[in-house]
Design a protein around this motif. Structure first.
Motif, mmCIF file in Angstrom:
data_model
loop_
_atom_site.group_PDB
_atom_site.id
_atom_site.type_symbol
_atom_site.label_atom_id
_atom_site.label_comp_id
_atom_site.label_asym_id
_atom_site.label_seq_id
_atom_site.Cartn_x
_atom_site.Cartn_y
_atom_site.Cartn_z
ATOM 1 N N PRO A 1 -4.335 0.934 9.654
ATOM 2 C CA PRO A 1 -5.353 0.979 8.592
ATOM 3 C C PRO A 1 -4.804 1.528 7.278
ATOM 4 N N LEU A 2 -5.372 1.060 6.175
ATOM 5 C CA LEU A 2 -4.864 1.418 4.858
ATOM 6 C C LEU A 2 -5.001 2.906 4.564
ATOM 7 N N PHE A 3 -6.129 3.528 4.950
ATOM 8 C CA PHE A 3 -6.323 4.929 4.606
ATOM 9 C C PHE A 3 -5.281 5.817 5.298
ATOM 10 N N GLN A 4 -4.806 5.402 6.465
ATOM 11 C CA GLN A 4 -3.763 6.175 7.142
ATOM 12 C C GLN A 4 -2.427 6.053 6.408
ATOM 13 N N ILE A 5 -2.152 4.883 5.841
ATOM 14 C CA ILE A 5 -0.940 4.709 5.042
ATOM 15 C C ILE A 5 -0.997 5.603 3.813
ATOM 16 N N VAL A 6 -2.158 5.658 3.165
ATOM 17 C CA VAL A 6 -2.322 6.489 1.973
ATOM 18 C C VAL A 6 -2.109 7.964 2.322
ATOM 19 N N MET A 7 -2.661 8.407 3.441
ATOM 20 C CA MET A 7 -2.476 9.797 3.855
ATOM 21 C C MET A 7 -1.004 10.094 4.170
ATOM 22 N N GLY A 8 -0.332 9.163 4.823
ATOM 23 C CA GLY A 8 1.083 9.338 5.114
ATOM 24 C C GLY A 8 1.925 9.388 3.844
ATOM 25 N N THR B 1 0.827 -1.217 0.000
ATOM 26 C CA THR B 1 0.000 0.000 0.000
ATOM 27 C C THR B 1 0.851 1.252 0.000
ATOM 28 N N SER B 2 1.896 1.261 0.801
ATOM 29 C CA SER B 2 2.766 2.425 0.897
ATOM 30 C C SER B 2 3.495 2.688 -0.418
ATOM 31 N N VAL B 3 4.073 1.653 -1.015
ATOM 32 C CA VAL B 3 4.812 1.819 -2.273
ATOM 33 C C VAL B 3 3.879 2.253 -3.396
ATOM 34 N N ALA B 4 2.731 1.592 -3.510
ATOM 35 C CA ALA B 4 1.780 1.948 -4.571
ATOM 36 C C ALA B 4 1.288 3.382 -4.417
ATOM 37 N N SER B 5 1.018 3.794 -3.193
ATOM 38 C CA SER B 5 0.536 5.163 -2.945
ATOM 39 C C SER B 5 1.602 6.190 -3.293
ATOM 40 N N CYS B 6 2.855 5.938 -2.903
ATOM 41 C CA CYS B 6 3.936 6.881 -3.206
ATOM 42 C C CYS B 6 4.143 7.014 -4.713
ATOM 43 N N GLY C 1 8.424 4.747 -0.298
ATOM 44 C CA GLY C 1 7.322 3.885 0.111
ATOM 45 C C GLY C 1 7.757 2.763 1.032
ATOM 46 N N ILE C 2 8.891 2.124 0.708
ATOM 47 C CA ILE C 2 9.385 1.031 1.552
ATOM 48 C C ILE C 2 9.803 1.551 2.916
ATOM 49 N N LEU C 3 10.555 2.654 2.941
ATOM 50 C CA LEU C 3 11.028 3.194 4.217
ATOM 51 C C LEU C 3 9.874 3.706 5.079
ATOM 52 N N LEU C 4 8.868 4.303 4.449
ATOM 53 C CA LEU C 4 7.696 4.720 5.221
ATOM 54 C C LEU C 4 7.019 3.508 5.832
ATOM 55 N N ALA C 5 6.863 2.444 5.044
ATOM 56 C CA ALA C 5 6.252 1.211 5.562
ATOM 57 C C ALA C 5 7.073 0.622 6.694
ATOM 58 N N PHE C 6 8.402 0.669 6.562
ATOM 59 C CA PHE C 6 9.275 0.124 7.602
ATOM 60 C C PHE C 6 9.140 0.873 8.926
ATOM 61 N N ASN C 7 8.627 2.100 8.880
ATOM 62 C CA ASN C 7 8.444 2.899 10.088
ATOM 63 C C ASN C 7 7.029 2.797 10.648
ATOM 64 N N LEU C 8 6.227 1.873 10.138
ATOM 65 C CA LEU C 8 4.835 1.736 10.560
ATOM 66 C C LEU C 8 4.600 0.382 11.211
ATOM 67 N N PRO C 9 3.646 0.299 12.140
ATOM 68 C CA PRO C 9 3.238 -1.017 12.650
ATOM 69 C C PRO C 9 2.508 -1.797 11.567
ATOM 70 N N SER C 10 2.523 -3.109 11.663
ATOM 71 C CA SER C 10 1.964 -3.949 10.605
ATOM 72 C C SER C 10 0.444 -4.071 10.664
ATOM 73 N N ASN C 11 -0.215 -3.366 11.590
ATOM 74 C CA ASN C 11 -1.677 -3.448 11.693
ATOM 75 C C ASN C 11 -2.358 -2.106 11.451
ATOM 76 N N VAL D 1 9.304 12.514 7.039
ATOM 77 C CA VAL D 1 8.266 13.550 7.062
ATOM 78 C C VAL D 1 6.892 12.898 7.134
ATOM 79 N N GLY D 2 6.693 11.852 6.323
ATOM 80 C CA GLY D 2 5.422 11.127 6.361
ATOM 81 C C GLY D 2 5.189 10.428 7.680
ATOM 82 N N ARG D 3 6.239 9.842 8.245
ATOM 83 C CA ARG D 3 6.086 9.143 9.519
ATOM 84 C C ARG D 3 5.721 10.093 10.655
ATOM 85 N N VAL D 4 6.405 11.226 10.727
ATOM 86 C CA VAL D 4 6.122 12.178 11.801
ATOM 87 C C VAL D 4 4.704 12.742 11.647
ATOM 88 N N PHE D 5 4.288 12.996 10.414
ATOM 89 C CA PHE D 5 2.909 13.434 10.173
ATOM 90 C C PHE D 5 1.910 12.399 10.700
#
Length: 322
Positions: free
Chosen positions: A97-104, A52-57, A85-95, A129-133
């Motif tokens: 929600p998808l819409f929050q990943i898209v916003m990030g 989701t993160s890579v596709a959104s980026c 996208g990969i690095l943003l995903a690596f900074n997120l928990p694996s659970n 920047v996306g992670r802190v947001f």
């Protein structure tokens, strides 16, 4: 006499047969061990978050390049959006929600990168920047860490505290060094397995994508400062190895602090940059209200990089020192 066309472009400036695309693809290769480890540890959740993160980026960079900046050539092919996208995903928990990943992802690409003109112009690491947001916008979700080895669980995964969250409160409950080295702890999906991150570090060094100066300086600074505090009061402060193996220290040191665009250009500057990141990380971890300080430390030092470059600027041949 033949005329030569000279092209002026923004950093990073690559020479010796290298290209931006080649180095980006090598970084992606170096991220594969940590991605594989995250899937083995967190199962389907890691795949969903990363995809989701890579596709959104990629989507947001394409849309902004084509429709807002009106560029003829889209930049998604250089690999930088995939890395973000990969690095943003690596900074997120694996659970999460998808819409929050898209916003990030939108904030990382739109505000962290494209608003400054794209790759080579951004002063801050876009993924951070996306992670802190997301941390500010969704604090409860961003601090809910699934326990490893729930292979088919996603939003209903069982959560637990990270090793850093236990420091100072339940020191007897801290996981073993081996568990932290292999990633058998809660945390963001790409930060828990130190072994996989070190393999990626070796790949980057072997292909000369980065040098050792920034990662090693950060780790040494953290080890020295946390070691001093641990010797003063081991009941309150964790030992240096716990700090090195937990949280986003290795992920940030190896893959985000070394970003070409947002890090210093000289080796002397890299050392001072690494010391600053290590010092700020320790201050935030030990004395701040948030147990992890790596992201904030890197972003703060990103802002200081122009001053570091100016201070550590090499002298011209024959220049008279005043």
């Amino acid at each position: 006499m033949m005329s030569q066309n000279l092209f002026i472009s923004t950093s990073p400036h690559i020479h010796c047969g290298d290209s931006v695309e080649r180095n980006m693809h090598l970084v992606i290769l170096a991220l594969v061990p940590a991605l594989a480890a995250s899937v083995l540890l967190f199962g389907i959740g890691a795949l969903i978050v990363t995809a989701t993160s890579v596709a959104s980026c990629l989507l947001f960079e394409w849309l902004i390049s084509k429709w807002l900046l009106k560029r003829e050539r889209c930049t998604i092919g250089d690999g930088s959006a995939i890395i973000t996208g990969i690095l943003l995903a690596f900074n997120l928990p694996s659970n999460i929600p998808l819409f929050q990943i898209v916003m990030g992802s939108l904030f990382a690409i739109g505000v962290g990168k494209m608003v400054f003109g794209g790759l080579g112009n951004n002063p801050f690491n876009p993924a951070l920047v996306g992670r802190v947001f997301m941390l500010i916008s969704f604090p409860s979700r961003m601090t809910s860490w699934p326990v490893p080895h729930q292979m088919l669980a996603y939003t209903d995964a069982v959560t637990a505290a990270t090793p850093l969250g236990l420091v100072g409160y339940q020191n007897d409950s801290l996981p073993s060094y081996m568990d932290m080295f292999l990633g058998n702890t809660g945390g963001s999906l790409g930060e828990t397995c130190a072994l996989a991150l070190l393999i990626g570090f070796v790949i980057l060094l072997a292909f000369r994508v980065i040098t050792w100066h920034i990662p090693v300086t950060i780790m040494l600074t953290v080890a020295v400062l946390t070691g001093a505090m641990w010797l003063v009061n081991p009941e309150v402060y964790a030992d240096p190895l716990t700090h090195l193996l937990s949280g986003g220290l290795m992920l940030g040191s190896i893959f985000m602090a070394t970003d070409y665009v947002t890090s210093p250009m000289t080796r002397k500057g890299m050392v001072w940059y690494g010391i600053g990141i290590g010092f700020l990380t320790v201050v935030i971890r030990l004395f701040g209200s948030y147990p992890e300080g790596m992201s904030f430390a890197i972003l703060i030092m990103n802002a200081i990089v122009p001053l570091i470059n100016n201070w550590c600027r090499p002298k011209h041949f024959g220049e008279v020192v005043k």
